[in-house]
Motif scaffolding. Structure first.
Motif, short mmCIF file in Angstrom:
data_model
loop_
_atom_site.label_atom_id
_atom_site.label_comp_id
_atom_site.label_asym_id
_atom_site.label_seq_id
_atom_site.Cartn_x
_atom_site.Cartn_y
_atom_site.Cartn_z
N UNK A 141 0.82 -1.21 0.00
CA UNK A 141 0.00 0.00 0.00
C UNK A 141 0.85 1.26 0.00
N UNK A 142 0.26 2.33 -0.51
CA UNK A 142 0.89 3.66 -0.46
C UNK A 142 0.24 4.45 0.67
N UNK A 143 1.06 5.01 1.53
CA UNK A 143 0.55 5.83 2.62
C UNK A 143 1.11 7.24 2.51
N UNK A 144 0.30 8.22 2.93
CA UNK A 144 0.74 9.61 2.86
C UNK A 144 0.23 10.36 4.08
N UNK A 145 0.96 11.38 4.49
CA UNK A 145 0.55 12.26 5.60
C UNK A 145 0.76 13.70 5.18
N UNK A 146 0.24 14.62 5.99
CA UNK A 146 0.26 16.03 5.61
C UNK A 146 1.00 16.86 6.64
N UNK A 147 1.39 18.07 6.22
CA UNK A 147 1.99 19.05 7.12
C UNK A 147 1.25 20.36 6.97
N UNK A 148 1.31 21.18 8.03
CA UNK A 148 0.66 22.48 7.99
C UNK A 148 -0.75 22.44 8.55
N UNK A 149 -1.38 23.62 8.62
CA UNK A 149 -2.73 23.78 9.18
C UNK A 149 -3.61 24.47 8.16
N UNK A 150 -4.82 23.95 8.01
CA UNK A 150 -5.73 24.54 7.03
C UNK A 150 -6.20 25.91 7.51
N UNK A 151 -6.85 26.65 6.64
CA UNK A 151 -7.37 27.98 6.98
C UNK A 151 -8.44 27.86 8.08
N UNK A 152 -8.60 28.96 8.83
CA UNK A 152 -9.58 28.96 9.90
C UNK A 152 -10.98 28.73 9.32
N UNK A 153 -11.74 27.86 9.98
CA UNK A 153 -13.07 27.56 9.52
C UNK A 153 -13.12 26.36 8.59
N UNK A 154 -11.99 25.69 8.42
CA UNK A 154 -11.93 24.50 7.56
C UNK A 154 -11.28 23.36 8.32
N UNK A 155 -11.49 22.16 7.84
CA UNK A 155 -10.89 21.01 8.49
C UNK A 155 -10.41 20.00 7.45
N UNK A 156 -9.20 19.48 7.70
CA UNK A 156 -8.65 18.38 6.89
C UNK A 156 -9.33 17.10 7.36
N UNK A 157 -9.95 16.37 6.44
CA UNK A 157 -10.73 15.20 6.84
C UNK A 157 -10.08 13.87 6.45
N UNK A 158 -9.49 13.81 5.28
CA UNK A 158 -8.87 12.53 4.90
C UNK A 158 -7.88 12.76 3.77
N UNK A 159 -7.04 11.75 3.53
CA UNK A 159 -6.08 11.78 2.43
C UNK A 159 -6.16 10.44 1.70
N UNK A 160 -6.10 10.50 0.39
CA UNK A 160 -6.19 9.27 -0.42
C UNK A 160 -5.17 9.32 -1.54
N UNK A 161 -4.76 8.13 -2.00
CA UNK A 161 -3.80 8.01 -3.09
C UNK A 161 -4.40 7.16 -4.20
N UNK A 162 -4.14 7.56 -5.41
CA UNK A 162 -4.60 6.81 -6.57
C UNK A 162 -3.44 6.60 -7.54
N UNK A 163 -2.98 5.38 -7.74
CA UNK A 163 -3.48 4.15 -7.14
C UNK A 163 -3.14 4.05 -5.66
N UNK A 164 -3.83 3.19 -4.96
CA UNK A 164 -3.60 3.04 -3.53
C UNK A 164 -2.51 2.04 -3.21
#
Length: 418
Positions: A234-257
């Motif tokens: 499987x391919x896994x990924x993570x994120x860095x940083x913070x989204x703008x106020x009033x928004x939320x990071x919910x999930x991350x996906x890869x294609x192909x997985x």
């Protein structure tokens, strides 16, 4: 008497002449002279050093080295010969105008031939300066190895690894690639193959030139085919940083997985996934989905490669959703009063339920159940009779945020029973 002898002699001559004439007539009838065509006779070039010794090369044009001839002879002679009984030669020492060489044809069998006529009496040639080029042999495999294996392209090589090409300068310049193609269908172990070379021009079209020469036998090139095991991970990924106020990071996906790795079996056993590091996927101040295309080959473990080179591109999508706001009424009965000082009593002076401003994702708001929410006020810092505004501490479920801290009005007084 003399006259009688003279007459006898004349009669004898007349008889002989008549016999000869009769023989000629009979032979002409039974064994007539005919003309027959013989085709596809190969012209042999002799004394080519007359050109090559000057650092030149020649090329035969218009297939003029394959000729047809007309042979005139009696039928009995023609019946005894075939095209293989005629030898055609072109002597380069007899070249004319630097582009024509007369073709001489002779019969190698001991039969009487009256004449041989060549429809194309000259060998047509072009003469150029000679040139040499050395190119690597590129190995291209066709077919697929057995299940669980791929070709180790880095270690599948030809022997020799390069070829030196010599010929007319214009023809040598056209050659841009030398390819050795080998079929690997169904193999499950390292294999040796013998194949031939094909020349290609810069447009990828094959080149056929019989007048090029090589330092190796291009029809007997040894190929060492090496295989690697494969493993899907499987391919896994993570994120860095913070989204703008009033928004939320919910999930991350890869294609192909997933991707299929190739390597030695002992190396693949240790690999459970391929990680795309957080610093390569930034969501700083994002107010919508973040999409990024990455080259997954940058993150492959040492001593591995992609089973298929075209799988190198991976599309990473980070879902970022806008939070929606909502006003919630929280009953006073759900607000616990904690750490009331000894000898004191505390009560809410607020007559109505507490209003709380929250925000969350839409689906969270739609499934919201405030009856299980927990809240409390902490009076540990208060030690005298007074009426105070105390912050309400909300223990919200995951996914919910307070827009502002709610406040309860609390009256603190000494216990009258003391």
């Amino acid at each position: 008497m003399k006259n009688r002898l003279m007459n006898n002699w004349q009669l004898k001559l007349l008889s002989l002449a008549a016999a000869v004439l009769l023989w000629v007539v009979v032979v002409s009838i039974n064994d007539p002279v005919r003309t027959q065509t013989f085709s596809r006779i190969q012209v042999e070039v002799v004394n080519s050093s007359a050109i090559t010794s000057e650092g030149k090369v020649y090329e035969i044009l218009d297939n003029s080295n394959v000729i047809s001839i007309e042979v005139k002879a009696r039928r009995s002679a023609l019946d005894k010969v075939s095209a293989d009984d005629f030898k055609a030669t072109a002597d380069m020492q007899n070249i004319q105008l630097m582009k024509y060489v007369p073709i001489n044809v002779s019969c190698t069998r001991n039969v009487e031939i009256q004449s041989i006529t060549t429809k194309n009496p000259n060998l047509k040639i072009s003469i150029e300066d000679s040139d040499t080029k050395t190119l690597p042999v590129v190995v291209r495999t066709t077919g697929k190895p057995g299940d669980g294996y791929v070709v180790d392209k880095n270690n599948t090589i030809a022997s020799p690894e390069s070829v030196r090409i010599t010929g007319a300068a214009s023809a040598v310049r056209k050659v841009s690639k030398v390819l050795a193609e080998v079929d690997v269908s169904g193999i499950t172990m390292d294999t040796e193959r013998v194949t031939s070379l094909t020349l290609y021009d810069s447009d990828g079209d094959p080149i056929k030139n019989d007048y090029l020469s090589y330092n190796v036998d291009i029809n007997a090139i040894d190929i060492s085919v090496r295989l690697l095991k494969t493993k899907e991970v499987p391919i896994k990924a993570s994120v860095s940083g913070t989204v703008a106020d009033g928004y939320r990071y919910t999930k991350i996906s890869c294609q192909p997985s997933t991707i299929t790795l190739a390597g030695k079996e002992n190396v693949l056993k240790k690999i459970t996934s391929i990680e795309i590091p957080a610093e390569d996927i930034s969501i700083s101040q994002a107010s919508g989905d973040v999409e990024k295309v990455v080259d997954i080959s940058r993150y492959l473990p040492e001593n591995t490669q992609l089973a298929e080179e075209e799988e190198a591109t991976v599309a990473v999508t980070v879902a970022v959703e806008k939070l929606e706001e909502c006003t919630v009424s929280l009953p006073k009965s759900q607000i616990e009063i904690r750490n009331v000082p000894d000898g004191y009593t505390a009560e809410f002076l607020t007559s109505m339920d507490v209003t709380v401003q929250i925000r969350a994702l839409r689906n969270s708001l739609e499934s919201m159940d405030t009856s299980v929410w927990k809240a409390y006020v902490d009076l540990a810092e208060y030690r005298k009779e007074e009426t105070v505004n105390v912050p309400i501490v909300m223990e919200l479920p995951d996914g919910y945020e307070l827009m502002e801290e709610p406040v309860a009005v609390i009256k603190l007084e000494k216990d009258q029973a003391e």
